[in-house]
Design a protein around this motif. Structure first.
Motif, PDB file in Angstrom:
ATOM      1  N   SER A   1       0.876  -1.114   0.019  1.00  0.00           N
ATOM      2  CA  SER A   1       0.017  -0.099   0.108  1.00  0.00           C
ATOM      3  C   SER A   1       0.885   1.438   0.032  1.00  0.00           C
ATOM      4  O   SER A   1       0.499   2.435  -0.812  1.00  0.00           O
ATOM      5  N   PHE A   2       1.890   1.256   0.703  1.00  0.00           N
ATOM      6  CA  PHE A   2       3.050   2.194   0.544  1.00  0.00           C
ATOM      7  C   PHE A   2       3.503   2.634  -0.703  1.00  0.00           C
ATOM      8  O   PHE A   2       3.798   3.519  -1.493  1.00  0.00           O
ATOM      9  N   GLN A   3       3.935   1.336  -1.481  1.00  0.00           N
ATOM     10  CA  GLN A   3       4.559   1.333  -2.560  1.00  0.00           C
ATOM     11  C   GLN A   3       3.668   1.943  -3.771  1.00  0.00           C
ATOM     12  O   GLN A   3       4.288   2.705  -4.554  1.00  0.00           O
ATOM     13  N   MET A   4       2.444   1.482  -3.701  1.00  0.00           N
ATOM     14  CA  MET A   4       1.469   2.216  -4.618  1.00  0.00           C
ATOM     15  C   MET A   4       1.653   3.592  -4.621  1.00  0.00           C
ATOM     16  O   MET A   4       1.727   4.342  -5.630  1.00  0.00           O
ATOM     17  N   GLN A   5       1.654   4.232  -3.259  1.00  0.00           N
ATOM     18  CA  GLN A   5       1.696   5.699  -3.211  1.00  0.00           C
ATOM     19  C   GLN A   5       3.212   6.344  -3.635  1.00  0.00           C
ATOM     20  O   GLN A   5       3.339   7.236  -4.351  1.00  0.00           O
TER      21      GLN A   5
ATOM     22  N   GLY B   1       3.368   6.430  -7.367  1.00  0.00           N
ATOM     23  CA  GLY B   1       2.455   7.254  -7.738  1.00  0.00           C
ATOM     24  C   GLY B   1       1.275   6.809  -8.330  1.00  0.00           C
ATOM     25  O   GLY B   1       0.454   7.258  -9.368  1.00  0.00           O
ATOM     26  N   ARG B   2       0.975   5.554  -7.911  1.00  0.00           N
ATOM     27  CA  ARG B   2      -0.105   4.711  -8.704  1.00  0.00           C
ATOM     28  C   ARG B   2      -1.455   4.932  -7.821  1.00  0.00           C
ATOM     29  O   ARG B   2      -2.477   4.318  -8.472  1.00  0.00           O
ATOM     30  N   GLY B   3      -1.554   5.510  -6.678  1.00  0.00           N
ATOM     31  CA  GLY B   3      -2.601   5.813  -6.307  1.00  0.00           C
ATOM     32  C   GLY B   3      -3.021   5.287  -4.770  1.00  0.00           C
ATOM     33  O   GLY B   3      -2.190   5.004  -4.133  1.00  0.00           O
ATOM     34  N   PHE B   4      -4.264   5.051  -4.718  1.00  0.00           N
ATOM     35  CA  PHE B   4      -4.721   4.620  -3.514  1.00  0.00           C
ATOM     36  C   PHE B   4      -4.424   3.220  -2.933  1.00  0.00           C
ATOM     37  O   PHE B   4      -4.557   2.323  -3.736  1.00  0.00           O
TER      38      PHE B   4
END
Ligand code: TPP
Ligand code: SF4
Length: 263
Positions: A209-213, A216-219
């Motif tokens: 979930s942190f890696q998504m952010q 820049g991939r979102g929520f």
């Protein structure tokens, strides 16, 4: 003690292998939680992930109302306190003004799935580039164990001592499933911390979930099934058994939405 003996002890001390240490993203302030409470385990996992991704210096955590209301004392990064349920709105503003920051909320089920339902649904539907740690222990822990929107059918609470009756209170909200409908390109998972294997899976989900952010991939949101021994009126070991026997059957574990699933 003889000088020679002392010198030997010093030498063996300096060569001792360290096998366990507190994450650097955590302060030395002791947890204020009841014995067996899952908040401590989940705090530690978030801090370990911050250490491993090396994001502590750019991280901003949003504290919400609930037993974890003072977790700005535990996380050694910038922390902001939001009004009850408003974490995702505060996180949205922070992230949009400071896109370089890694912004996360830490919310209980009373906070996210009751008073804050509006904020989380809209933040997810906008696929805001934030991380949400959602701790579902099925009750309002901090205020005395009242029924939450997540309380299981038949579960006895201080506000409904006869148990949750769906004809009066409706059905427990499955937030991970609900949010995945409004935010299909997000990362949304449900995990549990009732044993070591699941604690490690929770850490992996928090990392994702942190890696998504970071990409820049979102929520990204991780719903963590948690124990509240005090308000469940069970000892900590029995709480872990209850998660397996009663909680997971209603709240299945898994990934409900991920960018890969959509592609
Ligand atoms: C606007 C507002 N309404 C009500 C409260 C009282 N309140 C504080 S914590 C809480 C519920 C917290 O439950 P949960 O989010 O599940 O966290 P837990 O304590 O179980 O970790 C409530 C209703 C408040 N602080 N602010
Ligand atoms: S009341 Fe429940 S959620 Fe709150 S600290 Fe105690 S065990 Fe944890």
């Amino acid at each position: 003690m003889a000088t020679k003996e002392r010198a030997h002890m010093c030498r063996s001390h300096t060569t001792m292998k360290r096998v366990f240490k507190k994450p650097d993203s955590m302060t030395d302030i002791p947890f204020p939680y009841c014995p067996g409470c899952s908040h401590g385990t989940i705090h530690r996992l978030v801090a370990e992930v911050m250490d491993e991704l090396d994001i502590t210096k750019m991280a901003v955590g949003i504290t919400s109302a609930g037993c974890s209301v003072r977790n700005w004392r535990q996380f050694d990064c910038d922390m902001v306190m939001a009004l009850h349920g408003r974490g995702p709105a505060v996180a949205t503003g922070l992230k949009r003004v400071h896109p370089e920051a890694i912004v996360f909320t830490y919310q209980g089920d009373g906070d996210l799935a009751a008073i804050g339902t509006g904020e989380i649904v809209h933040a997810a539907s906008r696929c805001e580039c934030i991380t949400v740690i959602y701790v579902n222990n099925g009750v309002f822990g901090a205020t005395g164990g009242q029924q939450a929107p997540t309380t299981l059918i038949g579960q006895k609470t201080t506000s409904y001592p006869g148990g949750r009756d769906p004809s009066f209170s409706g059905y427990p909200l499955r937030m991970a499933e609900l949010l995945s409908l409004v935010s299909p390109r997000s990362y949304i998972a449900r995990t549990s911390v009732h044993d070591v294997k699941h604690i490690m899976a929770t850490k992996k989900a928090i990392q994702e979930s942190f890696q998504m952010q970071m990409d820049g991939r979102g929520f990204g949101l991780v719903e963590v099934l948690a124990a509240c021994p005090t308000q469940w009126k069970l000892d900590p070991v029995r709480c872990m058994e209850r998660i397996v026997e009663e909680v997971i059957p209603y709240y299945p574990l898994g990934t409900f939405s991920s960018p890969q699933k959509e592609d």
